[in-house]
Motif scaffolding. Structure first.
Motif, PDB file in Angstrom:
ATOM      1  N   LEU A  63       1.130  -1.032   0.184  1.00  0.00           N
ATOM      2  CA  LEU A  63       0.288  -0.406  -0.209  1.00  0.00           C
ATOM      3  C   LEU A  63       1.012   1.361   0.242  1.00  0.00           C
ATOM      4  O   LEU A  63       0.678   2.520  -0.404  1.00  0.00           O
ATOM      5  CB  LEU A  63      -1.159  -0.251   1.732  1.00  0.00           C
ATOM      6  CG  LEU A  63      -2.377  -0.992   1.150  1.00  0.00           C
ATOM      7  CD1 LEU A  63      -3.244  -1.300   2.782  1.00  0.00           C
ATOM      8  CD2 LEU A  63      -3.050  -0.648  -0.119  1.00  0.00           C
ATOM      9  N   TYR A  64       1.798   1.010   0.458  1.00  0.00           N
ATOM     10  CA  TYR A  64       3.065   2.426   0.276  1.00  0.00           C
ATOM     11  C   TYR A  64       3.912   1.954  -0.175  1.00  0.00           C
ATOM     12  O   TYR A  64       5.397   2.863  -0.364  1.00  0.00           O
ATOM     13  CB  TYR A  64       4.053   2.339   1.647  1.00  0.00           C
ATOM     14  CG  TYR A  64       3.494   2.974   3.061  1.00  0.00           C
ATOM     15  CD1 TYR A  64       2.843   4.882   3.128  1.00  0.00           C
ATOM     16  CD2 TYR A  64       2.050   2.401   3.619  1.00  0.00           C
ATOM     17  CE1 TYR A  64       2.359   5.095   4.457  1.00  0.00           C
ATOM     18  CE2 TYR A  64       0.728   2.953   4.885  1.00  0.00           C
ATOM     19  CZ  TYR A  64       1.076   3.995   4.790  1.00  0.00           C
ATOM     20  OH  TYR A  64       0.215   4.428   5.836  1.00  0.00           O
ATOM     21  N   GLU A  65       3.735   1.885  -1.405  1.00  0.00           N
ATOM     22  CA  GLU A  65       4.814   1.157  -3.138  1.00  0.00           C
ATOM     23  C   GLU A  65       5.800   1.102  -2.621  1.00  0.00           C
ATOM     24  O   GLU A  65       6.713   0.943  -3.001  1.00  0.00           O
ATOM     25  CB  GLU A  65       4.264   2.533  -3.812  1.00  0.00           C
ATOM     26  CG  GLU A  65       2.889   3.169  -3.842  1.00  0.00           C
ATOM     27  CD  GLU A  65       3.033   4.347  -5.035  1.00  0.00           C
ATOM     28  OE1 GLU A  65       4.002   5.176  -4.920  1.00  0.00           O
ATOM     29  OE2 GLU A  65       1.674   5.040  -5.491  1.00  0.00           O
ATOM     30  N   ASN A  66       6.123  -0.293  -1.487  1.00  0.00           N
ATOM     31  CA  ASN A  66       6.968  -0.714  -1.036  1.00  0.00           C
ATOM     32  C   ASN A  66       8.247   0.925  -1.038  1.00  0.00           C
ATOM     33  O   ASN A  66      10.030   0.017  -0.719  1.00  0.00           O
ATOM     34  CB  ASN A  66       8.057  -1.454  -2.098  1.00  0.00           C
ATOM     35  CG  ASN A  66       6.755  -2.856  -2.818  1.00  0.00           C
ATOM     36  OD1 ASN A  66       6.502  -3.498  -1.301  1.00  0.00           O
ATOM     37  ND2 ASN A  66       6.953  -3.191  -3.475  1.00  0.00           N
ATOM     38  N   ASP A  67       7.749   1.195  -0.185  1.00  0.00           N
ATOM     39  CA  ASP A  67       8.601   2.231   0.603  1.00  0.00           C
ATOM     40  C   ASP A  67       8.943   2.117   2.391  1.00  0.00           C
ATOM     41  O   ASP A  67       7.866   2.692   2.781  1.00  0.00           O
ATOM     42  CB  ASP A  67       8.287   3.902   0.592  1.00  0.00           C
ATOM     43  CG  ASP A  67       8.978   5.259   0.361  1.00  0.00           C
ATOM     44  OD1 ASP A  67       9.912   4.641   1.730  1.00  0.00           O
ATOM     45  OD2 ASP A  67       8.561   6.469   0.701  1.00  0.00           O
ATOM     46  N   ALA A  68       9.430   0.924   2.464  1.00  0.00           N
ATOM     47  CA  ALA A  68      10.114   0.751   3.682  1.00  0.00           C
ATOM     48  C   ALA A  68      10.543   1.690   4.722  1.00  0.00           C
ATOM     49  O   ALA A  68      10.543   2.113   5.551  1.00  0.00           O
ATOM     50  CB  ALA A  68      10.781  -0.751   4.096  1.00  0.00           C
ATOM     51  N   GLU A  69      10.837   2.890   4.405  1.00  0.00           N
ATOM     52  CA  GLU A  69      11.944   4.035   4.804  1.00  0.00           C
ATOM     53  C   GLU A  69      10.246   4.920   5.601  1.00  0.00           C
ATOM     54  O   GLU A  69      10.823   4.607   6.856  1.00  0.00           O
ATOM     55  CB  GLU A  69      12.775   4.121   4.115  1.00  0.00           C
ATOM     56  CG  GLU A  69      14.396   4.106   3.857  1.00  0.00           C
ATOM     57  CD  GLU A  69      14.666   3.239   5.029  1.00  0.00           C
ATOM     58  OE1 GLU A  69      14.449   3.796   6.253  1.00  0.00           O
ATOM     59  OE2 GLU A  69      15.368   2.755   4.825  1.00  0.00           O
ATOM     60  N   LEU A  70       9.551   4.861   4.816  1.00  0.00           N
ATOM     61  CA  LEU A  70       8.626   5.552   4.658  1.00  0.00           C
ATOM     62  C   LEU A  70       7.469   4.765   6.010  1.00  0.00           C
ATOM     63  O   LEU A  70       7.291   5.099   7.040  1.00  0.00           O
ATOM     64  CB  LEU A  70       7.296   6.123   3.720  1.00  0.00           C
ATOM     65  CG  LEU A  70       6.590   6.714   3.960  1.00  0.00           C
ATOM     66  CD1 LEU A  70       6.480   8.238   4.743  1.00  0.00           C
ATOM     67  CD2 LEU A  70       5.674   6.592   3.395  1.00  0.00           C
ATOM     68  N   LEU A  71       7.525   3.801   5.842  1.00  0.00           N
ATOM     69  CA  LEU A  71       6.624   2.983   6.582  1.00  0.00           C
ATOM     70  C   LEU A  71       7.875   3.091   7.861  1.00  0.00           C
ATOM     71  O   LEU A  71       6.148   2.516   9.188  1.00  0.00           O
ATOM     72  CB  LEU A  71       6.117   1.685   5.661  1.00  0.00           C
ATOM     73  CG  LEU A  71       5.406   0.439   6.003  1.00  0.00           C
ATOM     74  CD1 LEU A  71       3.671   1.669   6.968  1.00  0.00           C
ATOM     75  CD2 LEU A  71       4.902  -0.446   5.868  1.00  0.00           C
ATOM     76  N   ALA A  72       8.419   2.309   7.871  1.00  0.00           N
ATOM     77  CA  ALA A  72       9.371   2.785   9.428  1.00  0.00           C
ATOM     78  C   ALA A  72       9.307   3.633   9.663  1.00  0.00           C
ATOM     79  O   ALA A  72       9.395   3.780  11.133  1.00  0.00           O
ATOM     80  CB  ALA A  72      11.146   2.446   8.747  1.00  0.00           C
ATOM     81  N   GLY A  73       8.863   4.391   9.026  1.00  0.00           N
ATOM     82  CA  GLY A  73       9.205   6.033  10.170  1.00  0.00           C
ATOM     83  C   GLY A  73       7.572   5.912  10.839  1.00  0.00           C
ATOM     84  O   GLY A  73       8.003   6.493  11.823  1.00  0.00           O
ATOM     85  N   LEU A  74       6.596   5.831  10.520  1.00  0.00           N
ATOM     86  CA  LEU A  74       5.761   5.947  10.512  1.00  0.00           C
ATOM     87  C   LEU A  74       5.393   5.090  11.844  1.00  0.00           C
ATOM     88  O   LEU A  74       4.784   5.287  12.771  1.00  0.00           O
ATOM     89  CB  LEU A  74       4.306   5.540   9.533  1.00  0.00           C
ATOM     90  CG  LEU A  74       4.630   6.177   8.111  1.00  0.00           C
ATOM     91  CD1 LEU A  74       3.652   6.216   7.024  1.00  0.00           C
ATOM     92  CD2 LEU A  74       4.300   8.054   9.021  1.00  0.00           C
ATOM     93  N   LEU A  75       5.319   3.691  12.024  1.00  0.00           N
ATOM     94  CA  LEU A  75       5.302   2.816  12.941  1.00  0.00           C
ATOM     95  C   LEU A  75       6.493   2.575  13.587  1.00  0.00           C
ATOM     96  O   LEU A  75       6.573   1.927  14.600  1.00  0.00           O
ATOM     97  CB  LEU A  75       5.437   1.198  11.719  1.00  0.00           C
ATOM     98  CG  LEU A  75       3.734   1.268  10.726  1.00  0.00           C
ATOM     99  CD1 LEU A  75       4.424  -0.360  10.201  1.00  0.00           C
ATOM    100  CD2 LEU A  75       2.437   0.838  11.263  1.00  0.00           C
TER     101      LEU A  75
END
Length: 132
Positions: A47-59
């Motif tokens: 859902l976050y287009e494989n942007d692990a850095e963005l998702l990691a920051g959110l979570l």
């Protein structure tokens, strides 16, 4: 004395069986939770287009951990999880009105039962009207 010894052994055996059963159920629940966590990570990454850095920051979770969790989940399964999330998000929310909640009875609140005046509500013109 032998009866007490036999009862003690019986109780010990029953405890072993109950504890083993509880451990088995806990292990199954843990495995299920781990699978669901991996699937959720995979779906979120998609859902976050494989942007692990963005998702990691959110979570507030390391990106490497998210990627490692999501890796064993197939793309098809991740899509199924996303579809389930979309169906869940599309369902209308059911909200209960305060009037539908059960009010505690005077005896359950600890207050002695007393004669009370009927509730009043505002009349359409803004003045107070008697209860209906």
């Amino acid at each position: 004395m032998e009866a007490l010894q036999a009862k003690t052994r019986e109780t010990a055996a029953a405890r072993v069986l109950a504890t083993r059963d509880a451990a088995t159920k806990a292990a199954e629940a843990k495995e299920k939770a781990e699978v669901e966590a991996r699937e959720a990570a995979a779906a979120a990454l998609r859902l976050y287009e494989n942007d692990a850095e963005l998702l990691a920051g959110l979570l507030d979770v390391p990106a490497e951990e998210l990627e490692r969790e999501a890796k064993p989940v197939t793309a098809a399964r991740a899509k199924e999880v996303i579809e389930d999330l979309r169906r869940h998000a599309a369902r209308p929310r059911i909200r209960r009105s305060p009037a539908s909640r059960i009010n505690p009875s005077p005896s359950s609140t600890g207050a002695p039962p007393t004669a009370s005046t009927p509730p009043t509500r505002p009349a359409p013109d803004g003045s107070r009207a008697d209860a209906v």
